[in-house]
Design a protein around this motif. Sequence first.
Motif, PDB file in Angstrom:
ATOM      1  N   THR A 155       0.999  -1.202  -0.126  1.00 45.89           N
ATOM      2  CA  THR A 155       0.059  -0.175  -0.151  1.00 45.89           C
ATOM      3  C   THR A 155       1.029   1.189  -0.025  1.00 45.89           C
ATOM      4  OG1 THR A 155      -1.813   1.111   0.996  1.00 45.89           O
ATOM      5  CG2 THR A 155      -0.371   0.120   2.581  1.00 45.89           C
ATOM      6  N   ASP A 156       0.265   2.547  -0.497  1.00 50.34           N
ATOM      7  CA  ASP A 156       1.164   3.607  -0.740  1.00 50.34           C
ATOM      8  C   ASP A 156       0.213   4.704  -0.820  1.00 50.34           C
ATOM      9  OD1 ASP A 156       4.179   4.172  -1.428  1.00 50.34           O
ATOM     10  OD2 ASP A 156       2.834   5.892  -1.991  1.00 50.34           O
ATOM     11  N   ARG A 157       0.291   5.988  -0.169  1.00 51.72           N
ATOM     12  CA  ARG A 157      -0.409   7.108  -0.461  1.00 51.72           C
ATOM     13  C   ARG A 157      -0.635   7.229  -1.901  1.00 51.72           C
ATOM     14  NH1 ARG A 157       3.255  12.109   1.921  1.00 51.72           N
ATOM     15  NH2 ARG A 157       4.947  11.620   0.900  1.00 51.72           N
ATOM     16  N   ASP A 158       0.257   6.948  -2.674  1.00 47.98           N
ATOM     17  CA  ASP A 158       0.219   7.106  -4.250  1.00 47.98           C
ATOM     18  C   ASP A 158      -0.232   5.642  -4.678  1.00 47.98           C
ATOM     19  OD1 ASP A 158       0.333   7.171  -7.118  1.00 47.98           O
ATOM     20  OD2 ASP A 158       2.311   8.303  -6.904  1.00 47.98           O
ATOM     21  N   PRO A 159      -1.507   5.356  -5.133  1.00 48.25           N
ATOM     22  CA  PRO A 159      -1.753   3.969  -5.593  1.00 48.25           C
ATOM     23  C   PRO A 159      -1.116   3.593  -6.675  1.00 48.25           C
ATOM     24  CG  PRO A 159      -3.766   5.433  -4.937  1.00 48.25           C
ATOM     25  CD  PRO A 159      -2.717   6.238  -5.102  1.00 48.25           C
ATOM     26  N   GLU A 160      -0.768   4.572  -7.572  1.00 47.77           N
ATOM     27  CA  GLU A 160      -0.007   3.901  -8.723  1.00 47.77           C
ATOM     28  C   GLU A 160       1.448   3.640  -8.736  1.00 47.77           C
ATOM     29  OE1 GLU A 160       0.705   3.273 -12.492  1.00 47.77           O
ATOM     30  OE2 GLU A 160      -1.286   4.215 -11.929  1.00 47.77           O
ATOM     31  N   GLN A 161       1.970   3.936  -7.506  1.00 49.16           N
ATOM     32  CA  GLN A 161       3.340   3.747  -7.119  1.00 49.16           C
ATOM     33  C   GLN A 161       3.218   2.216  -6.415  1.00 49.16           C
ATOM     34  OE1 GLN A 161       6.616   6.346  -5.824  1.00 49.16           O
ATOM     35  NE2 GLN A 161       6.194   5.290  -3.750  1.00 49.16           N
TER      36      GLN A 161
ATOM     37  N   THR B 147       0.869  -8.073  -3.563  1.00 51.59           N
ATOM     38  CA  THR B 147      -0.272  -7.656  -4.238  1.00 51.59           C
ATOM     39  C   THR B 147      -0.714  -6.307  -3.554  1.00 51.59           C
ATOM     40  OG1 THR B 147      -2.553  -8.253  -4.348  1.00 51.59           O
ATOM     41  CG2 THR B 147      -1.234  -9.257  -2.602  1.00 51.59           C
ATOM     42  N   ASP B 148      -1.618  -5.458  -4.269  1.00 51.38           N
ATOM     43  CA  ASP B 148      -1.976  -4.248  -3.753  1.00 51.38           C
ATOM     44  C   ASP B 148      -3.338  -4.379  -3.288  1.00 51.38           C
ATOM     45  OD1 ASP B 148      -3.294  -4.557  -6.225  1.00 51.38           O
ATOM     46  OD2 ASP B 148      -2.932  -2.556  -6.961  1.00 51.38           O
ATOM     47  N   GLU B 149      -3.834  -5.888  -3.135  1.00 51.05           N
ATOM     48  CA  GLU B 149      -5.154  -6.124  -2.314  1.00 51.05           C
ATOM     49  C   GLU B 149      -4.869  -5.860  -0.928  1.00 51.05           C
ATOM     50  OE1 GLU B 149      -6.699  -9.826  -3.552  1.00 51.05           O
ATOM     51  OE2 GLU B 149      -6.844  -9.036  -5.878  1.00 51.05           O
ATOM     52  N   ALA B 150      -5.928  -5.429  -0.279  1.00 52.67           N
ATOM     53  CA  ALA B 150      -5.763  -5.207   1.336  1.00 52.67           C
ATOM     54  C   ALA B 150      -5.764  -6.635   1.718  1.00 52.67           C
ATOM     55  CB  ALA B 150      -6.991  -4.406   1.795  1.00 52.67           C
ATOM     56  N   PRO B 151      -4.938  -6.775   2.880  1.00 54.85           N
ATOM     57  CA  PRO B 151      -5.078  -8.221   3.503  1.00 54.85           C
ATOM     58  C   PRO B 151      -6.504  -8.282   4.339  1.00 54.85           C
ATOM     59  CG  PRO B 151      -3.903  -6.816   4.766  1.00 54.85           C
ATOM     60  CD  PRO B 151      -4.093  -5.905   3.620  1.00 54.85           C
ATOM     61  N   GLY B 152      -6.787  -9.613   4.429  1.00 56.91           N
ATOM     62  CA  GLY B 152      -8.087  -9.977   5.029  1.00 56.91           C
ATOM     63  C   GLY B 152      -8.151  -9.817   6.449  1.00 56.91           C
TER      64      GLY B 152
END
Length: 361
Positions: A30-36, A47-52
Amino acid sequence: MRTALVIGTGLIGTSAALALTQRGVTVHLTDRDPEQARTATALGAGTDEAPGGPVDLAIVAAPPALVADVLADAMERGAARGYIDVASVKGGPRRELEARGLDLSAYIGTHPMSGREKSGPLAATGDLFEGRPWVLTPTRDTDTEVLNLALELISHCRAVPVVMDADAHDRAVALVSHMPHLVSSMVAARLEHAEEAAVRLCGQGIRDVTRIAASDPRMWIDILSANPGPVADLLTDVAADLEETVRALRGLQSSDESERRDGGTGIASVLRRGNAGQVRVPGKHGSAPRAYETVAVLIDDQPGQLARIFADAGMAGVNIEDVRIEHATGQQAGLVQLMVEPKAAAVLTAALKDRGWAIRQ
């Protein structure tokens, strides 16, 4: 460690994520810049998916000024069993967290002593930390499980754990990283408006001194803003040395023999002190520095030249301990300096000559 959350997908965060992913850890990015974060994902860092649910370890790779805020947010929402940061300053963030009244038993401040002049996920590599020191700053309150998670991360990154007090760490990095960066930038700044004829004379010495001045100024403003006191103290000492050195050089200009003699003594003193400090810089793999001999080889700037030299050295049974390349000005040629054990220098020289290489004596 089976799962990790990397918060901040710049050079350090993405490099750590790549190392963990390569060793079978499921990494969420995760990053404050989603593109990064998407770029880091595309590179195979996770993965840029949030953990469960809560992960085993949250790794905060945010700028020093934001570390406390990001850590506090992650801790308050229970994002992980353990939390670390990888900022280059350690005392300030911990004091900020303490002031917020947070339970810091699940947190440990860390700092991998590795980096590059380039920043961002595209500059990241999974072997960035290999063989490099990685500082840990535990306290008496640090939970053993969290310390073990941090050590497991360092092992996956093939780094070398070093335990230090947080404030001692900040003074140390001011000396070996932050102050030298500013001095390098000051030297490089002399080149900005220099005559082109002078700049074209640049050799390996000026390249060595100014290499780190190529780093991202925005990143370094963040770093220096978090550790200004120790850096200013060191620069005060450097300024005093500069003042004495200038005085000595003016003495060398004098027509008075006594002043010239004093000037020579002053310059000799600073050069000798420089020698004494330089020999304390750790050598290969962090071991005590060793004296190598240099075999200098003239090469054309063509594909495969370095590979041929290393192959020929290997055929001669000589290990290359270090290597430097000095490019010739205005020519497609260069000088490769091969550092080897003193007893191997003659063997390598003879072998390379037999294979047609031009050796610079």
